[in-house]
Design an enzyme around this catalytic site. Structure first.
Site, PDB file in Angstrom:
ATOM      1  N   LEU A  42       8.655  11.716  26.564  1.00  0.00           N
ATOM      2  CA  LEU A  42       9.277  12.023  25.263  1.00  0.00           C
ATOM      3  C   LEU A  42      10.398  11.040  24.947  1.00  0.00           C
ATOM      4  CD1 LEU A  42      12.271  13.423  25.812  1.00  0.00           C
ATOM      5  CD2 LEU A  42      10.887  15.390  26.371  1.00  0.00           C
ATOM      6  N   ARG A  43      10.635  10.877  23.644  1.00  0.00           N
ATOM      7  CA  ARG A  43      11.758  10.052  23.177  1.00  0.00           C
ATOM      8  C   ARG A  43      12.827  10.961  22.626  1.00  0.00           C
ATOM      9  NH1 ARG A  43       8.254   7.341  18.744  1.00  0.00           N
ATOM     10  NH2 ARG A  43       7.454   9.451  18.968  1.00  0.00           N
ATOM     11  N   GLU A  44      14.076  10.594  22.782  1.00  0.00           N
ATOM     12  CA  GLU A  44      15.149  11.371  22.168  1.00  0.00           C
ATOM     13  C   GLU A  44      15.024  11.238  20.655  1.00  0.00           C
ATOM     14  OE1 GLU A  44      18.947  10.501  23.944  1.00  0.00           O
ATOM     15  OE2 GLU A  44      18.062  10.580  25.940  1.00  0.00           O
ATOM     16  N   VAL A  70      15.730  16.024  28.922  1.00  0.00           N
ATOM     17  CA  VAL A  70      14.325  16.273  29.264  1.00  0.00           C
ATOM     18  C   VAL A  70      14.097  17.730  29.684  1.00  0.00           C
ATOM     19  CG1 VAL A  70      12.591  15.789  31.043  1.00  0.00           C
ATOM     20  CG2 VAL A  70      13.703  13.934  29.861  1.00  0.00           C
ATOM     21  N   ASN A 118       7.648   2.377  30.682  1.00  0.00           N
ATOM     22  CA  ASN A 118       8.972   2.054  30.130  1.00  0.00           C
ATOM     23  C   ASN A 118       9.239   0.551  30.192  1.00  0.00           C
ATOM     24  OD1 ASN A 118       9.559   4.602  29.366  1.00  0.00           O
ATOM     25  ND2 ASN A 118      11.343   4.874  30.687  1.00  0.00           N
ATOM     26  N   PHE A 151       7.173  -0.745  18.566  1.00  0.00           N
ATOM     27  CA  PHE A 151       8.158  -1.386  19.446  1.00  0.00           C
ATOM     28  C   PHE A 151       8.245  -2.891  19.227  1.00  0.00           C
ATOM     29  CE2 PHE A 151      10.205   1.712  22.154  1.00  0.00           C
ATOM     30  CZ  PHE A 151       9.613   2.836  21.616  1.00  0.00           C
ATOM     31  N   GLY A 197      16.283  -6.532  16.949  1.00  0.00           N
ATOM     32  CA  GLY A 197      17.591  -5.928  16.686  1.00  0.00           C
ATOM     33  C   GLY A 197      18.626  -6.394  17.686  1.00  0.00           C
ATOM     34  N   CYS A 212      17.542   5.311  29.578  1.00  0.00           N
ATOM     35  CA  CYS A 212      16.315   5.109  30.348  1.00  0.00           C
ATOM     36  C   CYS A 212      15.843   3.662  30.468  1.00  0.00           C
ATOM     37  CB  CYS A 212      15.221   6.005  29.781  1.00  0.00           C
ATOM     38  SG  CYS A 212      15.642   7.725  30.090  1.00  0.00           S
ATOM     39  N   ASP A 267      20.867  25.072  35.787  1.00  0.00           N
ATOM     40  CA  ASP A 267      21.752  23.904  35.714  1.00  0.00           C
ATOM     41  C   ASP A 267      23.021  24.232  36.491  1.00  0.00           C
ATOM     42  OD1 ASP A 267      21.616  21.257  33.703  1.00  0.00           O
ATOM     43  OD2 ASP A 267      23.602  21.698  34.513  1.00  0.00           O
TER      44      ASP A 267
HETATM   45  P1  NAD Z   1      20.675  14.514  31.707  1.00  0.00           P
HETATM   46  O1  NAD Z   1      21.796  13.881  32.413  1.00  0.00           O
HETATM   47  O2  NAD Z   1      20.756  14.768  30.247  1.00  0.00           O
HETATM   48  O3  NAD Z   1      20.351  15.931  32.389  1.00  0.00           O
HETATM   49  C1  NAD Z   1      20.352  16.185  33.761  1.00  0.00           C
HETATM   50  C2  NAD Z   1      20.804  17.628  33.977  1.00  0.00           C
HETATM   51  O4  NAD Z   1      20.658  17.964  35.349  1.00  0.00           O
HETATM   52  C3  NAD Z   1      22.278  17.867  33.634  1.00  0.00           C
HETATM   53  O5  NAD Z   1      22.389  18.949  32.729  1.00  0.00           O
HETATM   54  C4  NAD Z   1      22.923  18.196  34.990  1.00  0.00           C
HETATM   55  O6  NAD Z   1      23.999  19.115  34.865  1.00  0.00           O
HETATM   56  C5  NAD Z   1      21.742  18.799  35.740  1.00  0.00           C
HETATM   57  N1  NAD Z   1      21.876  18.750  37.210  1.00  0.00           N
HETATM   58  C6  NAD Z   1      22.253  17.705  37.978  1.00  0.00           C
HETATM   59  N2  NAD Z   1      22.234  18.079  39.282  1.00  0.00           N
HETATM   60  C7  NAD Z   1      21.829  19.371  39.320  1.00  0.00           C
HETATM   61  C8  NAD Z   1      21.628  20.313  40.380  1.00  0.00           C
HETATM   62  N3  NAD Z   1      21.825  19.990  41.665  1.00  0.00           N
HETATM   63  N4  NAD Z   1      21.222  21.565  40.043  1.00  0.00           N
HETATM   64  C9  NAD Z   1      21.027  21.898  38.757  1.00  0.00           C
HETATM   65  N5  NAD Z   1      21.206  21.054  37.722  1.00  0.00           N
HETATM   66  C10 NAD Z   1      21.601  19.802  38.005  1.00  0.00           C
HETATM   67  O7  NAD Z   1      19.386  13.638  32.035  1.00  0.00           O
HETATM   68  P2  NAD Z   1      18.071  13.424  31.143  1.00  0.00           P
HETATM   69  O8  NAD Z   1      18.328  12.430  30.082  1.00  0.00           O
HETATM   70  O9  NAD Z   1      17.509  14.757  30.788  1.00  0.00           O
HETATM   71  O10 NAD Z   1      17.124  12.711  32.219  1.00  0.00           O
HETATM   72  C11 NAD Z   1      16.628  13.413  33.324  1.00  0.00           C
HETATM   73  C12 NAD Z   1      15.515  12.584  33.960  1.00  0.00           C
HETATM   74  O11 NAD Z   1      14.420  12.455  33.042  1.00  0.00           O
HETATM   75  C13 NAD Z   1      15.911  11.153  34.316  1.00  0.00           C
HETATM   76  O12 NAD Z   1      15.222  10.772  35.472  1.00  0.00           O
HETATM   77  C14 NAD Z   1      15.408  10.340  33.128  1.00  0.00           C
HETATM   78  O13 NAD Z   1      15.127   9.001  33.475  1.00  0.00           O
HETATM   79  C15 NAD Z   1      14.132  11.075  32.794  1.00  0.00           C
HETATM   80  N6  NAD Z   1      13.686  10.945  31.395  1.00  0.00           N
HETATM   81  C16 NAD Z   1      14.616  11.013  30.398  1.00  0.00           C
HETATM   82  C17 NAD Z   1      14.187  10.934  29.061  1.00  0.00           C
HETATM   83  C18 NAD Z   1      15.176  11.005  27.929  1.00  0.00           C
HETATM   84  O14 NAD Z   1      14.772  10.798  26.787  1.00  0.00           O
HETATM   85  N7  NAD Z   1      16.462  11.295  28.161  1.00  0.00           N
HETATM   86  C19 NAD Z   1      12.819  10.816  28.782  1.00  0.00           C
HETATM   87  C20 NAD Z   1      11.905  10.769  29.849  1.00  0.00           C
HETATM   88  C21 NAD Z   1      12.364  10.831  31.149  1.00  0.00           C
HETATM   89  C1  UGA Z   2      12.152   5.776  25.739  1.00  0.00           C
HETATM   90  C2  UGA Z   2      10.615   5.802  25.650  1.00  0.00           C
HETATM   91  O1  UGA Z   2      10.217   5.472  24.318  1.00  0.00           O
HETATM   92  C3  UGA Z   2      10.061   7.166  26.031  1.00  0.00           C
HETATM   93  O2  UGA Z   2       8.634   7.133  26.025  1.00  0.00           O
HETATM   94  C4  UGA Z   2      10.556   7.519  27.432  1.00  0.00           C
HETATM   95  O3  UGA Z   2      10.126   8.818  27.791  1.00  0.00           O
HETATM   96  C5  UGA Z   2      12.078   7.473  27.461  1.00  0.00           C
HETATM   97  O4  UGA Z   2      12.538   6.159  27.057  1.00  0.00           O
HETATM   98  C6  UGA Z   2      12.608   7.717  28.839  1.00  0.00           C
HETATM   99  O5  UGA Z   2      11.950   7.454  29.807  1.00  0.00           O
HETATM  100  O6  UGA Z   2      13.725   8.164  28.856  1.00  0.00           O
HETATM  101  P1  UGA Z   2      14.160   6.649  24.215  1.00  0.00           P
HETATM  102  O7  UGA Z   2      15.031   5.945  25.202  1.00  0.00           O
HETATM  103  O8  UGA Z   2      14.494   8.025  23.799  1.00  0.00           O
HETATM  104  O9  UGA Z   2      12.650   6.705  24.777  1.00  0.00           O
HETATM  105  O10 UGA Z   2      14.135   5.779  22.882  1.00  0.00           O
HETATM  106  P2  UGA Z   2      13.192   4.657  22.243  1.00  0.00           P
HETATM  107  O11 UGA Z   2      12.761   5.110  20.922  1.00  0.00           O
HETATM  108  O12 UGA Z   2      12.156   4.195  23.172  1.00  0.00           O
HETATM  109  O13 UGA Z   2      14.265   3.493  22.025  1.00  0.00           O
HETATM  110  C7  UGA Z   2      14.900   2.868  23.136  1.00  0.00           C
HETATM  111  C8  UGA Z   2      15.788   1.739  22.657  1.00  0.00           C
HETATM  112  O14 UGA Z   2      15.003   0.659  22.157  1.00  0.00           O
HETATM  113  C9  UGA Z   2      16.728   2.105  21.510  1.00  0.00           C
HETATM  114  O15 UGA Z   2      17.970   1.473  21.723  1.00  0.00           O
HETATM  115  C10 UGA Z   2      16.046   1.557  20.280  1.00  0.00           C
HETATM  116  O16 UGA Z   2      16.933   1.265  19.233  1.00  0.00           O
HETATM  117  C11 UGA Z   2      15.424   0.291  20.852  1.00  0.00           C
HETATM  118  N1  UGA Z   2      14.220  -0.175  20.106  1.00  0.00           N
HETATM  119  C12 UGA Z   2      13.107   0.589  20.031  1.00  0.00           C
HETATM  120  C13 UGA Z   2      14.245  -1.446  19.532  1.00  0.00           C
HETATM  121  O17 UGA Z   2      15.250  -2.180  19.611  1.00  0.00           O
HETATM  122  N2  UGA Z   2      13.115  -1.888  18.883  1.00  0.00           N
HETATM  123  C14 UGA Z   2      11.978  -1.135  18.780  1.00  0.00           C
HETATM  124  O18 UGA Z   2      10.995  -1.609  18.174  1.00  0.00           O
HETATM  125  C15 UGA Z   2      11.986   0.141  19.376  1.00  0.00           C
END
Ligand code: NAD
Ligand code: UGA
Length: 473
Positions: free
Chosen positions: A152-154, A11, A225, A266, A270, A277, A30
């Site tokens: 955002l979604r990955e 993120v 979520n 959604f 599967g 998340c 970071d």
């Molecule tokens: P991540 O583990 O990929 O990244 C976290 C980063 O923070 C790491 O690079 C880590 O080294 C750094 N970090 C940790 N402690 C630190 C510190 N004290 N100082 C500086 N850097 C530090 O996590 P992520 O997937 O990016 O998720 C972050 C947050 O966003 C979570 O709460 C998650 O739920 C939320 N979120 C994630 C997604 C997603 O698609 N991954 C989408 C929406 C929201």
């Molecule tokens: C999800 C949400 O879609 C984002 O909006 C949110 O920001 C994010 O979590 C977060 O908070 O981290 P993400 O985890 O990247 O995003 O991926 P999704 O596309 O949502 O898929 C999540 C899981 O559900 C995957 O394992 C996917 O294969 C599964 N999925 C998704 C299903 O099994 N069926 C569907 O119809 C859709």
């Protein structure tokens, strides 16, 4: 504006390069030295579409990387926190990383800042941040705290950030509202979509800019979520009924999803949802509700159905192959979903581990997640083993079955004749419904999927004796 983003993960890194793309000056902090090294060299440590291009475009000009929170605080008006918030052993969100950042911020603050919680956190975290700032010596007039959950979604993260459905900003004071409105103005006013050289998308896009109080914003993220996870578990439950009564989940999905109040998104059945998340956020929201005195047991069912979906899939593997010890199985896909190298909480990894434990020999292929996946799975567990293949056909060599576990586009267009030639038995068990059963039937495969009748070519053979009898008679 001068912005900093603390935590350069999935993120933080995407948000930072996108803020730079919107015209801001961004400092990214970071505490992982190896990640910083990669980023400073202009390389991207994760697989995410468009991220390398944007990093190249903005690195050094308007995007710098550091390990110093002090430097970031001095240089920025708005500070986004994007560190991880994993599950603790009780299911609550573990907020240690957020607290560590806040304590450090408090030490270095000397002029007015907006501290924005972007990580996914339980409701009332902004209150805890305020208290912790003060407790650690920050004067209250020097900071505001706001919530700006990220949706955002990955795999599509950059497009999701630049072309969002909505931007939610939770504020409890007008200063934060003004600053966050400015940060996102290129999106909600639309100037970004008229700019030359933009990342192309729907240029008539007009995201809603939703301003709430901090607690509502925090709840919006957990509720969003949990709702999406519930949709997936719901359709998986319906798929189980469809299998038992001989209905077809694709037809059901079309019929149900065409109702605009429900929507088609959604509703793909599967092997259940995974990722860093949904599983942790459903658990955390359950804990939030409990703390607030409400028993949100619907969320228990969402998790139970999700977990059971993996067991159902393993049951199908056993149904087809009977005993599993020493069976050779090809796995296509180990990432938790397509277009990412993220394997956190991947259902595919869980299934692979279970099969290895039963003594299977797995050959796996994933277009990008292989290195991360192998870090998670021991290559030998008990009598079973796993090894990596360079493509789907090599993975399928001498296999008793191919399992499709991630919905990568390339797995939906396999050369089925070539695949079958490599395999010992023509068996495909598809956890992502990438093929039509008729197509697999025509290609001569035994084919099991989710929520649809299995294809077993011997069903046709079993119809043959009657004909033969008539012929003989
Ligand atoms: P991540 O583990 O990929 O990244 C976290 C980063 O923070 C790491 O690079 C880590 O080294 C750094 N970090 C940790 N402690 C630190 C510190 N004290 N100082 C500086 N850097 C530090 O996590 P992520 O997937 O990016 O998720 C972050 C947050 O966003 C979570 O709460 C998650 O739920 C939320 N979120 C994630 C997604 C997603 O698609 N991954 C989408 C929406 C929201
Ligand atoms: C999800 C949400 O879609 C984002 O909006 C949110 O920001 C994010 O979590 C977060 O908070 O981290 P993400 O985890 O990247 O995003 O991926 P999704 O596309 O949502 O898929 C999540 C899981 O559900 C995957 O394992 C996917 O294969 C599964 N999925 C998704 C299903 O099994 N069926 C569907 O119809 C859709």
């Amino acid at each position: 504006m001068n912005i900093s983003v603390i935590g350069a993960g999935y993120v933080g890194l995407v948000s930072a390069v996108c803020f730079a793309e919107l015209g801001h000056k961004v400092i990214v902090v970071d505490n992982d030295p190896s990640k910083l090294l990669i980023l400073k060299e202009g390389r991207v440590p994760i697989h995410e579409d468009l991220l390398p291009e944007l990093l190249q475009r903005h690195l050094s000009q308007s995007l710098i990387f550091t390990d110093s929170i002090a430097q970031a605080v001095r240089a920025s008006e708005v500070i986004f926190i994007t560190v991880g918030t994993p599950s603790s052993s009780t299911g609550d969100a573990d907020l240690c990383c957020v607290e560590a950042v806040i304590r450090e911020l408090a030490m270095h603050i000397t002029s007015r800042k907006v501290i924005v919680e972007k990580s996914t956190v339980p409701v009332r975290t902004c209150d805890s941040i305020r208290r912790t700032m003060e407790l650690n010596g920050a004067a209250p007039h020097l900071f505001s705290v706001a919530s700006n959950p990220e949706f955002l979604r990955e795999g599509t993260a950059v497009m999701d950030f630049l072309y969002p459905d909505r931007i939610v900003v939770g504020v409890d004071d007008s200063y934060s509202e003004e600053k966050l409105s400015q940060v996102y103005a290129p999106l909600w006013e639309g100037s970004y979509y008229r700019r030359e050289g933009l990342i192309p998308g729907d240029e008539s896009h007009s995201p809603r800019f939703i301003i709430t109080n901090t607690k509502s914003a925090e709840l919006i993220k957990h509720a969003s979520n949990a709702f999406l996870a519930m949709k997936i578990s719901f359709i998986n439950a319906v798929a189980n009924i469809a299998e038992r009564v001989g209905a077809d989940i694709d037809q059901i999905k079309e019929g149900v999803g065409s109702d605009r109040r429900i929507g088609p998104g959604f509703l793909n059945a599967g092997i259940g949802f995974g990722g860093s998340c949904f599983p942790k956020d459903v658990l955390a929201f359950r804990a939030v509700a409990r703390d607030a005195g409400y028993d949100f047991d619907l969320l228990d069912s969402v998790m139970r159905i999700n977990q059971d979906q993996r067991h159902q899939f393993l049951r199908k593997v056993r149904d087809v192959l009977w005993t599993l010890r020493d069976k050779r199985i090809a796995i296509l896909g180990l990432a938790f979903k397509a277009d990412t190298d993220d394997v956190r909480e991947s259902p595919a990894i869980e299934i692979a581990k279970a099969l290895i434990k039963e003594g299977c020999h797995i050959t796996a292929y994933d277009p990008v997640a292989m290195p991360r996946a192998l870090e998670q799975i021991q290559t030998r567990i008990g009598d079973g083993t796993i090894e990596a293949a360079s493509d789907p056909y090599t993975a399928a060599k001498n296999a008793d079955a191919v399992l499709i576990l991630t919905e990568w586009g390339e797995f939906a267009s396999l050369d089925l004749t070539k695949l079958r030639r490599e395999m010992r038995l023509p068996v495909i068990i598809d956890g992502r419904n990438l093929y039509r059963p008729e197509e697999m039937d025509a290609a001569g495969f035994v084919y099991y999927s989710v929520g649809r009748a299995p294809v077993f070519p011997s069903d046709r053979i079993s119809a043959a004796p009657d004909l033969m009898f008539e012929e003989i008679a």
